[in-house]
Design an enzyme around this catalytic site. Sequence first.
Site, PDB file in Angstrom:
ATOM      1  N   GLN A   1       0.842  -1.202   0.000  1.00  0.00           N
ATOM      2  CA  GLN A   1       0.000   0.000   0.000  1.00  0.00           C
ATOM      3  C   GLN A   1       0.876   1.250   0.000  1.00  0.00           C
ATOM      4  O   GLN A   1       0.922   2.037   0.946  1.00  0.00           O
ATOM      5  CB  GLN A   1      -0.962  -0.038   1.203  1.00  0.00           C
ATOM      6  CG  GLN A   1      -1.890   1.163   1.351  1.00  0.00           C
ATOM      7  CD  GLN A   1      -2.931   1.298   0.262  1.00  0.00           C
ATOM      8  OE1 GLN A   1      -2.852   0.658  -0.780  1.00  0.00           O
ATOM      9  NE2 GLN A   1      -3.927   2.115   0.493  1.00  0.00           N
TER      10      GLN A   1
ATOM     11  N   HIS B   1      -2.002  -3.945   0.409  1.00  0.00           N
ATOM     12  CA  HIS B   1      -2.001  -4.274  -1.027  1.00  0.00           C
ATOM     13  C   HIS B   1      -2.575  -3.048  -1.712  1.00  0.00           C
ATOM     14  O   HIS B   1      -3.644  -2.565  -1.336  1.00  0.00           O
ATOM     15  CB  HIS B   1      -2.870  -5.513  -1.286  1.00  0.00           C
ATOM     16  CG  HIS B   1      -2.759  -6.064  -2.670  1.00  0.00           C
ATOM     17  ND1 HIS B   1      -3.414  -7.217  -3.062  1.00  0.00           N
ATOM     18  CD2 HIS B   1      -2.087  -5.634  -3.773  1.00  0.00           C
ATOM     19  CE1 HIS B   1      -3.139  -7.476  -4.332  1.00  0.00           C
ATOM     20  NE2 HIS B   1      -2.342  -6.516  -4.779  1.00  0.00           N
ATOM     21  N   LEU B   2      -1.873  -2.507  -2.692  1.00  0.00           N
ATOM     22  CA  LEU B   2      -2.210  -1.197  -3.262  1.00  0.00           C
ATOM     23  C   LEU B   2      -3.690  -1.086  -3.634  1.00  0.00           C
ATOM     24  O   LEU B   2      -4.192  -1.864  -4.452  1.00  0.00           O
ATOM     25  CB  LEU B   2      -1.344  -0.929  -4.495  1.00  0.00           C
ATOM     26  CG  LEU B   2      -1.580   0.427  -5.195  1.00  0.00           C
ATOM     27  CD1 LEU B   2      -1.392   1.591  -4.240  1.00  0.00           C
ATOM     28  CD2 LEU B   2      -0.661   0.548  -6.407  1.00  0.00           C
ATOM     29  N   HIS B   3      -4.366  -0.096  -3.042  1.00  0.00           N
ATOM     30  CA  HIS B   3      -5.782   0.109  -3.336  1.00  0.00           C
ATOM     31  C   HIS B   3      -6.216   1.530  -2.978  1.00  0.00           C
ATOM     32  O   HIS B   3      -5.659   2.172  -2.102  1.00  0.00           O
ATOM     33  CB  HIS B   3      -6.663  -0.889  -2.564  1.00  0.00           C
ATOM     34  CG  HIS B   3      -6.631  -0.708  -1.066  1.00  0.00           C
ATOM     35  ND1 HIS B   3      -5.545  -1.068  -0.277  1.00  0.00           N
ATOM     36  CD2 HIS B   3      -7.552  -0.184  -0.199  1.00  0.00           C
ATOM     37  CE1 HIS B   3      -5.811  -0.797   0.993  1.00  0.00           C
ATOM     38  NE2 HIS B   3      -7.007  -0.253   1.061  1.00  0.00           N
ATOM     39  N   TRP B   4      -7.214   1.987  -3.723  1.00  0.00           N
ATOM     40  CA  TRP B   4      -7.948   3.219  -3.438  1.00  0.00           C
ATOM     41  C   TRP B   4      -9.394   2.836  -3.140  1.00  0.00           C
ATOM     42  O   TRP B   4      -9.867   1.786  -3.566  1.00  0.00           O
ATOM     43  CB  TRP B   4      -7.944   4.142  -4.650  1.00  0.00           C
ATOM     44  CG  TRP B   4      -6.669   4.866  -4.905  1.00  0.00           C
ATOM     45  CD1 TRP B   4      -5.522   4.360  -5.461  1.00  0.00           C
ATOM     46  CD2 TRP B   4      -6.413   6.260  -4.672  1.00  0.00           C
ATOM     47  NE1 TRP B   4      -4.565   5.334  -5.575  1.00  0.00           N
ATOM     48  CE2 TRP B   4      -5.087   6.518  -5.106  1.00  0.00           C
ATOM     49  CE3 TRP B   4      -7.170   7.307  -4.155  1.00  0.00           C
ATOM     50  CZ2 TRP B   4      -4.509   7.780  -5.022  1.00  0.00           C
ATOM     51  CZ3 TRP B   4      -6.607   8.566  -4.068  1.00  0.00           C
ATOM     52  CH2 TRP B   4      -5.287   8.791  -4.498  1.00  0.00           C
TER      53      TRP B   4
END
Length: 338
Positions: free
Chosen positions: A143, A180-183
């Site tokens: 993230q 974990h990369l998220h918007w």
Amino acid sequence: MLSHRQIPTFFYDAKDFNIIIKLNKEQESQFDNILQQTWKQAEEAKAFRYILNIRSSKSLKGEYRFLAQLNPERAQCRRAPESVTSMLQPFNSIGFNFTKLAQQEILFDIGNGDTNDIIAINASPLEQGHCLVLTERLKCLPQIMTEYSLYKVTELCLLSNSWSLRAIFNSLCAHASVNHLHWHLYYLKYEMLLEYIDLCSYTSNVYLLINYPAKGFCLKLSSFKNIRDFVSQTFLIVNYLQSHQVAHNVYITRAKSGLNDDLYNDIRIYIWARKPSPGIKDTTAFIPAVCELFGHLSIRDENIYNNLTEDKVSNVLNDITDEYFLSVKDKLKYFLEK
């Protein structure tokens, strides 16, 4: 347009962007229609951990127009947040991550159809249409914001023809629940102070949010020639915070000139440097994550909800942002003006 695959793909280009929107005169765009339609289908398929049920909403008395919403299911039914102890925490493939989504949680692809860039439901929603924007999902990135993810989510905001679509980002140690990369993307149909609050000049196309309890930085799309420059300058600031391991929150909203203006003709991106909050977050407490900094208070506990006042909220927001805002303000200005 959507292609007819098992997970549909939404294709778009710049001609689909909506730069100016009128309050209450909007016609939903194709993107809004598809997002809301697939979100409802997921709700009917019982893909969520609970059916969204905001028990009560109120605007707190005072000058900041904080919006409080009581949503106890978000504490009781959500997945246990990950323990985050460092902004350098690596991606962990063993625990929950967004490669492990059930197919019914994935709404549609926003890339080339390989499910690397997707929109998925947030299984524990805080508002209507609350979903996750997962870019380069299969790379298993932690993230840590990428310029690509910021650009993609800004495009999605422009694809909407609704003034109420918002995009948000919590960094590690700033209440991100999954590394974990998220918007997040969601509709908030309340006019909020930070859509039009006066800003102070700072340095080339960057403003300061001063007359507000959560002091921070702001960029406006109207200050730039194009979206690419807007995103690049925003990312420069975020990446400065990331490289210096300063916890941060980012909020993207439609913006207008004043309270009584019904023409939304801009986009603002707010960036807050903040006190870190490591460990597992207490989901029942008043959690000052990105929505709260913006003035949207999602409250899980009825007693806290009933006793909220503007002063109490202001004190919390000031406490987590003031010291860190002051500590980076001059250094960041020097960095941007080099």
